[in-house]
Design an enzyme around this catalytic site. Structure first.
Site, mmCIF file in Angstrom:
data_model
loop_
_atom_site.group_PDB
_atom_site.id
_atom_site.type_symbol
_atom_site.label_atom_id
_atom_site.label_comp_id
_atom_site.label_asym_id
_atom_site.label_seq_id
_atom_site.Cartn_x
_atom_site.Cartn_y
_atom_site.Cartn_z
ATOM 1 N N ASP B 310 0.866 -1.200 0.000
ATOM 2 C CA ASP B 310 0.000 0.000 0.000
ATOM 3 C C ASP B 310 0.890 1.234 0.000
ATOM 4 O O ASP B 310 1.876 1.321 0.738
ATOM 5 C CB ASP B 310 -0.908 -0.026 1.246
ATOM 6 C CG ASP B 310 -1.922 1.111 1.230
ATOM 7 O OD1 ASP B 310 -2.856 1.043 0.354
ATOM 8 O OD2 ASP B 310 -1.770 2.038 2.022
ATOM 9 N N ASN B 318 -2.303 12.700 -3.873
ATOM 10 C CA ASN B 318 -3.272 13.158 -4.881
ATOM 11 C C ASN B 318 -3.726 14.584 -4.600
ATOM 12 O O ASN B 318 -3.871 15.371 -5.544
ATOM 13 C CB ASN B 318 -4.490 12.226 -4.891
ATOM 14 C CG ASN B 318 -4.267 11.009 -5.771
ATOM 15 O OD1 ASN B 318 -3.470 11.090 -6.693
ATOM 16 N ND2 ASN B 318 -4.980 9.946 -5.484
ATOM 17 N N ASP B 327 -1.536 9.233 -10.683
ATOM 18 C CA ASP B 327 -1.555 8.066 -11.568
ATOM 19 C C ASP B 327 -0.138 7.721 -12.036
ATOM 20 O O ASP B 327 0.239 6.531 -12.117
ATOM 21 C CB ASP B 327 -2.447 8.312 -12.793
ATOM 22 C CG ASP B 327 -3.934 8.363 -12.431
ATOM 23 O OD1 ASP B 327 -4.265 7.870 -11.296
ATOM 24 O OD2 ASP B 327 -4.748 8.800 -13.243
ATOM 25 N N GLU B 354 -4.614 2.482 -4.306
ATOM 26 C CA GLU B 354 -3.171 2.569 -4.257
ATOM 27 C C GLU B 354 -2.590 1.294 -3.662
ATOM 28 O O GLU B 354 -1.431 1.245 -3.272
ATOM 29 C CB GLU B 354 -2.751 3.804 -3.431
ATOM 30 C CG GLU B 354 -3.047 3.747 -1.966
ATOM 31 C CD GLU B 354 -4.479 4.100 -1.583
ATOM 32 O OE1 GLU B 354 -5.340 4.119 -2.496
ATOM 33 O OE2 GLU B 354 -4.744 4.300 -0.404
#
Lengths: 292, 451
Positions: B310, B318, B327, B354
Site C-alpha cells: 500500500d 493526490n 496516476d 493505491e
C-alpha cells in the site's frame, strides 16, 4: 446163207415189225392224249392270230374230242417250214402246201372259211395314164409283202410272164400298199381285188384294174395224211358245225370282230380238187417259190 | 453352366453365327426329310405305274413268243426286262415245266440299311396270267426292287446335305465377313471407350467409308457424346479452378480474420486481466492466479507467499500533486513491482486504488520477506518527492504472509493474513515490511513480525 443166218434175219424182221407196231401204238396214244399241232399261216400278227384262232381251236377240240394246239412261226415262210418239217404236224390253215414239192406230202384240204373267191389284181389310180401292164415296165409297183399269194405272187408272176420288169416296193400289208397308191407314191399296186374294192369304197378312191387273176378259193384247213380219217372227220365236222351252234357263232363273231371282218362267218367243207388252180399256179410260176 | 449363363458368355458374332447355322441346319434337314418323304410317296405311285407298264409290255412281248414257243427268245426277253434296275427278277412258268427266271444281279444296295428301314419302300411282286384267245400260256411274275430308288434317294439326300453344308460354310464365311466389316466400328468404338475410360477425352472413333449407315450414326453419336463430355469436363475443370481460387481467397480471408480475431481476443483477454492504468494484472487476474496457485500449493504442499503493498499517504499525494501525477506515481510503483519479481511465474497486480499485491509460488517466508524488502528498497530509492509524507518521499508499507494451504482452506485466508501484516505495518508507522507470523513458523526479525 446159213440156217443160223436165216433165223437171225427172221428174228430181226419180227423185231422190226414189233418196233413199228409199238411206234404206231405210241403214236395213236399220242394222238389221243397230246394235243395235235394246228399250224396257221401268218396273215396277221402272231398274237392277233392266236387271239383269233385259240377260241376256235378250243371249241373244235371240245366238240371233236381231238385236242388241238395252235402252232405258228415268226413269219409265213417259217410257219410253212415248221409245218412241213415238224414230225407230228396234223392240221394247217395255209395255201402254201400246193407247191409241187409240198404237194407230194399229200396234205389235203378238209374245210375252208365261208366267203367269196379271191383274186389277185394290179390296179392304178383313175387319173393314171397307165392302162396296160406293159406301161409298168421299169416302174415302181407296190405289193403287200413277199409272202402274199394274191397280192404279190399272182401279179408278179403275171408281170414276169409278160416280160415286164418292175421295181417291187413292199407296203407291209394290203392296206399299206393301197395307201401308197392313193397318195401317188407308187404308179401301180398288186393287191387282193376284194380287199381293194372294200378299201376304195371306204376311202372314196377311184381306181382302174389293169390286170386281174383267175378266182382262187380262200385258204383251206388241211390235214396231214398221218392223221386218222376219224380224227379228220371229227375235226372237219366240228369246224362246219360252228356256224350252226350258238356257242360256235359267238366265237366266230368275236373272232370276226377281232379282225374287223364283215359278212358271213364260219367254215364249210372243202373239196381238195377245187384248189388245183393253186397247184397249177405253183407248177407254172416263174417265181422261185414254184420250184421249192 | 445354365443356358442364360452360356448365352451371356457368347459374343454377338457367335450368337448370330450359331443362330443362323442352327436355323439353316434345321430348315435344311426338314427340307431333306420332307423331300425324301415326298419322293418316297411319289415313288410308290410311280412304281405302280411302272409295274402296270412293265407287265403290259412284257405281256405283249411274251405273248408272241409263248405262242410261237421260242424259249430262247423268251429267255432273251426276260433277260432284257430284268435289265431295268427296278426289276429284281422276271419269271415265266407254264404247266409241266420249270419256271424260266431271269434275275437282276446289278442292283447293289449303296444306301445304309437304316435309311431303307426309315423310308420303308415296298418291294412288290406282281403276277399276271398269259392268256391269248382264252388259252392259258402260263403266268409271268415280276419282282420289283426299290433298292435303286433307295440308292437314288440316298444319293439325293447326300447331295442335298452336301449342298446344305456348302451353303452353310459359304453363309458362315459371308456372315463372318459382313460382321467383320459391319462390327469393325464397334471394335473401334470399344477401343476408344477404353481410352476415354482411361481419361483420354480427346480421342474420337474414326469413320470409314465402308461402315454400315447404322454404325456410322452410332459412331457419330458416340463422337458427339465424347465431345460433349470433353466440353463439360473442361468447363468443370475451369469451374473447379475458379472455385479453388475462391476457396483459397476465402481461406486467406478466414485466416486473416482469424488472426485478427485472435489478436483481438488476446487483446481483449489482456484488457480483461490487466489494469488499465498501470498495465499490470488487475484484481480479476489476481483472483484467478491466486486460486490456481492456491490449488497447486495444496497439491504440491509447497509454500505460497502473498505480498500486499500500500502506497503511504497517497490521498495526500493526490491532494498535493493532482490525480494525473498520482496516476504517474502508481505507474512507476507498478513498474518497480513488475521488474522486481524474481520469477516469471510471480504475479504483480493492482489490488485496488493505491494497493498492489504480489503472488509468489514456492516461496517460503524468508524469500518472501527478501522479495518484500527488495521492492520496498526499490520504491524508496525512487526518491519520488511526497510533501505530504513525513519522509518527504513516496514510500510503501508491505504486509507479507506465507502458508502451505490445507485442503480445507480457502485463498481468503492468505489474503487476510497479508492484510493483517499490512495493517500491522501501517499501524507501526508505515514505510516498512511486516510479516504475518503463524504459530510454529520459523523466527523472523522483530520489526517484521505480525500476529
Amino acid at each position: 446163207m446159213t440156217k443160223s443166218m436165216k433165223r437171225r434175219k427172221e428174228r430181226s424182221r419180227y423185231l422190226t415189225i414189233l418196233f413199228i407196231f409199238i411206234l404206231c401204238l405210241f403214236e395213236n396214244l399220242a394222238f389221243a392224249g397230246e394235243p395235235l399241232s394246228f399250224y396257221v399261216l401268218n396273215q396277221r400278227s402272231v398274237t392277233l392270230t392266236a387271239e383269233y384262232w385259240n377260241p376256235i381251236l378250243r371249241y373244235v377240240s371240245t366238240r371233236s374230242n381231238v385236242p388241238l394246239r395252235l402252232k405258228i412261226g415268226r413269219t409265213a415262210p417259217e410257219t410253212t417250214r415248221m409245218t412241213v418239217e415238224e414230225g407230228n404236224a396234223a392240221f394247217a390253215y395255209t395255201n402254201q402246201l400246193f407247191t409241187p414239192a409240198r404237194d407230194r406230202l399229200e396234205w389235203r384240204a378238209i374245210a375252208r372259211p365261208v366267203g367269196k373267191h379271191i383274186h389277185g389284181a394290179i390296179v392304178v389310180r383313175e387319173d393314171s395314164r397307165l392302162t396296160i401292164l406293159a406301161q409298168l415296165s421299169n416302174k415302181e409297183v407296190g405289193f403287200p409283202s413277199p409272202e402274199a399269194f394274191v397280192g404279190y405272187w399272182l401279179p408278179m408272176d403275171a408281170l414276169l410272164k409278160a416280160g415286164i420288169r418292175v421295181t417291187p416296193l413292199f407296203g407291209g400289208n394290203q392296206e399299206g400298199v393301197m395307201g401308197q397308191l392313193k397318195t401317188g407314191r407308187i404308179a401301180a399296186a398288186g393287191v387282193n381285188a376284194e380287199i381293194m374294192a372294200d378299201y376304195a369304197t371306204r376311202e372314196k378312191l377311184r381306181y382302174h384294174t389293169i390286170w386281174k387273176s383267175e378266182a382262187y378259193l380262200n385258204l383251206p384247213i388241211m390235214a396231214h395224211p398221218r392223221v386218222s380219217r376219224n380224227t379228220v372227220k371229227a375235226v372237219r365236222e366240228a369246224f362246219i358245225q360252228m356256224a350252226r351252234d350258238e356257242e360256235g357263232k359267238k366265237i366266230l363273231q368275236a373272232a370276226a370282230n377281232l379282225i374287223g371282218a364283215n359278212g358271213e362267218t364260219g367254215f364249210v367243207a372243202a373239196d381238195d380238187q377245187k384248189y388245183d388252180n393253186y397247184r397249177r399256179f405253183y407248177r407254172g410260176t416263174v417265181l422261185p417259190i414254184g420250184t421249192e | 453352366m445354365t443356358m442364360p449363363g452360356l448365352t451371356a458368355r457368347l459374343s454377338l458374332r457367335s450368337r448370330l453365327l450359331l443362330g443362323i447355322v442352327a436355323v439353316l441346319s434345321a430348315v435344311g434337314l426338314l427340307t431333306v426329310v420332307f423331300m425324301t418323304i415326298k419322293e418316297s410317296r411319289e415313288y410308290q405311285g410311280h412304281i405302280k405305274q411302272e409295274m402296270d407298264a412293265m407287265l403290259t409290255v412284257l405281256e405283249q412281248e411274251l405273248k408272241r413268243e409263248v405262242i410261237i414257243g421260242d424259249f430262247a427268245t423268251i429267255e432273251e426277253i426276260l433277260r432284257q426286262r430284268v435289265q431295268c434296275d427296278i426289276v429284281d427278277a422276271v419269271a415265266w412258268e407254264n404247266k409241266g415245266m420249270s419256271p424260266m427266271v431271269a434275275r437282276n444281279d446289278h442292283s447293289a444296295a449303296h444306301r445304309p440299311k437304316w435309311f431303307a428301314r426309315l423310308i420303308n419302300l415296298a418291294h412288290p411282286n406282281v403276277s399276271r396270267p398269259l392268256v391269248v384267245g382264252g388259252t392259258d400260256y402260263g403266268r409271268m411274275t415280276v419282282s420289283f426292287t426299290s433298292v435303286p430308288h433307295e440308292n437314288r434317294l440316298w444319293q439325293s439326300v447326300l447331295l442335298t446335305l452336301g449342298m446344305l453344308l456348302i451353303m452353310l460354310v459359304l453363309m458362315v464365311f459371308l456372315l463372318i465377313r459382313i460382321m467383320q466389316v459391319g462390327l469393325a466400328p464397334l471394335v473401334r468404338l470399344e477401343k476408344s471407350a477404353w481410352q476415354i475410360g482411361a481419361g483420354d477425352f480427346n480421342v474420337r472413333v474414326a469413320e470409314c467409308p465402308g461402315d454400315p449407315p447404322e454404325m456410322r450414326l452410332t459412331v457419330d453419336a458416340f463422337n458427339r457424346m465424347t465431345a460433349s463430355i470433353e466440353t463439360l469436363l473442361l468447363k468443370r475443370e475451369q469451374a473447379e479452378q475458379a472455385l479453388q481460387q475462391v476457396n483459397d481467397q476465402l481461406e486467406q480471408k478466414v485466416l486473416e480474420r482469424t488472426r485478427s480475431l485472435e489478436a483481438a481476443n488476446k487483446k481483449l483477454a489482456t484488457l480483461s486481466s490487466t489494469d488499465g492504468l498501470t498495465g499490470i494484472a488487475n484484481r480479476r487476474r489476481f483472483d484467478e492466479v491466486l486460486l490456481n496457485e492456491w490449488r497447486r500449493a495444496q497439491r504440491t504442499r509447497q509454500p505460497l507467499a502473498l505480498l500486499m503493498i500500500d502506497v503511504d499517504f497517497f490521498k495526500n499525494y493526490n491532494d498535493l500533486y493532482g490525480h494525473r501525477l498520482g496516476d504517474d506515481c502508481l505507474c512507476k510503483i507498478a513498474g518497480i513491482l513488475q521488474g522486481g519479481s524474481r520469477r516469471s511465474s510471480d504475479l504483480s497486480a493492482r489490488y485496488g486504488g493505491e494497493e498492489f499485491a504480489i503472488i509468489a509460488a514456492d516461496t517460503d517466508a524468508a524469500n518472501a520477506l527478501q522479495l518484500a524488502r527488495s521492492i520496498h528498497a526499490s520504491i524508496e530509492s525512487l526518491n519520488e518527492p511526497h510533501a505530504g509524507s513525513p519522509s518527504g518521499k513516496v514510500t510503501v508499507s508491505i504486509g507479507v504472509a506465507t502458508m502451505i494451504p490445507e485442503s480445507t482452506q480457502q485463498p481468503g485466508v492468505l489474503i487476510e493474513m497479508a492484510d493483517r501484516a499490512l495493517y500491522d505495518a501501517k499501524n507501526r508507522g508505515r514505510n516498512r515490511v511486516c510479516y504475518f507470523e503463524q504459530r510454529g513458523a520459523p523466527a523472523l526479525p522483530d520489526e517484521d513480525k505480525t500476529g
